[in-house]
Every structure is written in structure tokens, then in C-alpha cells.
Design a protein around this motif. Structure first.
Motif, short mmCIF file in Angstrom:
data_model
loop_
_atom_site.label_atom_id
_atom_site.label_comp_id
_atom_site.label_asym_id
_atom_site.label_seq_id
_atom_site.Cartn_x
_atom_site.Cartn_y
_atom_site.Cartn_z
N PRO A 293 3.20 2.15 -24.61
CA PRO A 293 4.39 2.40 -23.79
C PRO A 293 4.23 2.01 -22.32
O PRO A 293 5.22 1.85 -21.62
CB PRO A 293 4.60 3.91 -23.94
N ARG A 294 2.99 1.89 -21.84
CA ARG A 294 2.78 1.58 -20.43
C ARG A 294 2.45 0.09 -20.25
O ARG A 294 1.84 -0.51 -21.13
CB ARG A 294 1.65 2.43 -19.85
N PRO A 295 2.86 -0.49 -19.11
CA PRO A 295 2.52 -1.89 -18.84
C PRO A 295 1.03 -2.10 -18.92
O PRO A 295 0.27 -1.19 -18.56
CB PRO A 295 3.04 -2.11 -17.40
N PRO A 296 0.55 -3.23 -19.41
CA PRO A 296 1.32 -4.43 -19.76
C PRO A 296 1.88 -4.42 -21.17
O PRO A 296 2.17 -5.49 -21.73
CB PRO A 296 0.27 -5.54 -19.60
#
Length: 209
Positions: A43-46
């Protein structure tokens, strides 16, 4: 049941990072693996893609030869033994390898999806697959699941209570051993007695903190 991965998808799975399970491939390949439950998008970048426990199981298994393709497709991805409801419990080196790969994949999933990276506490996937998650913890620790016509071995069942499963085992010592295993795997466990039958069982929920 989820179909076996294609040859191209299997190559992507086999090329995953051996430590983190991170995948590299085209967007179409990665999306297809997510759809089949073999990968998840962080869910978090990248927003990298990683193997799920089922994906780890595929990577740990031996590649299917062409003559076995139909049987592999019918077999689908890994499923923990919940006890009693399936056929005769699988055993032997192949099953041990599958269970070991699935458990290691689940620990990696915890590390990647728990906000603090904790591996001693169940993750979101486990909270939405309670019976499978609890059964995997038990099977990975060496507890034998009950067969369809056997009273011996554990049985994991859903309950009306949110985020709780019931674990049954006819042997009291084994029931307590199951409780210890689940607690070590990050579950809150209490022992209860059915009022009508007097049978002892466990009520287990994923620990949050």
C-alpha cells in the motif's frame, strides 16, 4: 479454486527476491498474480509487489512438468488443513515443504504489511482468513490435523464471534499444546467448556498489540 500459474507467471515467481519475496515483471503479469492471490501490492510507495503465502508455496514447490499440468491445475494453491473437513491429511516431504514455504511467506507478509514490521503479530490477511491462518500456524508447528473419520487431531472452525476461531482437540494435553503454539504465533487464546457437552475447546483471536 485458483488455477495454477502459467509458465510465464511461474518464471516471475521463481525470480522473486529470496529474502523479501519482491517481484519484478510487467504490470499485466503482476496484476494477474494479484488476481490469483499469489502476490499483493504494497500500500505504500513505491507500491512494489510481493509474494503472498500462496505465492511462496508455489516458489517452494517443484515446477510441474507438462504431464502433471492438469493435476496441478486441479490442485490449485496451498490450503492449510483445518481438520476433519478434507480428505485424508497429506503428509510426507512434499507437504512439509509446502507448509514450511507457506509459513515463511506468511511471516514475510506480516513484516511487509504490519505498520511496525512486526512478525510476531498477525497481519490483515490473517484477520480476514481466520480459520486458514490459525490452521497454518498449527500445521507449521507440527500438530496433526484430524482426518474426516478420525477423532484425533485438531479441528479449526469459524465462530459467531468476530475475529475468533474455535480449536477442538480430543486430547487435553494436545489442546494445551495447540494453545501454546497459537500464543507463540501471536494469537490470544482462552480455554472454554461447552455447557451442553462439557467438551473443552480453545477460542483464539489474532493479537493486535
Amino acid at each position: 479454486m485458483t488455477r495454477a500459474p502459467t509458465a510465464a507467471q511461474r518464471r516471475v515467481i521463481d525470480a522473486a527476491d529470496p529474502d523479501t519475496g519482491r517481484l519484478r515483471g510487467t504490470e499485466a503479469q503482476l496484476a494477474a498474480l494479484v488476481k490469483r492471490g499469489l502476490a499483493f501490492r504494497h500500500p505504500r510507495p513505491p507500491h512494489a509487489h510481493f509474494l503472498t503465502p500462496a505465492g511462496h508455496r508455489i516458489r517452494e514447490s517443484e515446477p510441474a512438468v507438462p504431464e502433471e499440468a492438469e493435476a496441478t491445475e486441479a490442485r490449485g494453491v496451498f490450503a492449510a488443513r483445518i481438520g476433519g473437513a478434507e480428505g485424508a491429511p497429506a503428509s510426507g516431504p512434499a507437504r512439509l515443504r509446502e507448509v514450511r514455504g507457506a509459513w515463511q511467506g506468511l511471516l514475510e507478509l506480516r513484516r511487509m504489511t504490519n505498520p511496525d514490521g512486526a512478525v510476531d503479530r498477525p497481519c490483515g490477511w490473517e484477520r480476514t482468513h481466520l480459520v486458514q491462518a490459525a490452521a497454518l500456524a498449527l500445521e507449521a508447528a507440527g500438530h496433526p490435523p484430524a482426518g474426516p473419520d478420525s477423532e484425533e487431531g485438531y479441528r479449526v472452525r469459524a465462530t459467531p464471534q468476530p475475529e475468533a476461531v474455535a480449536v477442538h482437540e480430543v486430547d487435553g494435553a494436545r489442546l494445551r499444546a495447540c494453545a501454546t503454539t497459537l500464543e507463540e504465533a501471536g494469537w490470544q487464546v482462552g480455554e472454554h467448556t461447552e455447557s451442553r457437552t462439557g467438551v473443552r475447546y480453545l477460542l483464539a483471536s489474532p493479537r493486535r498489540m
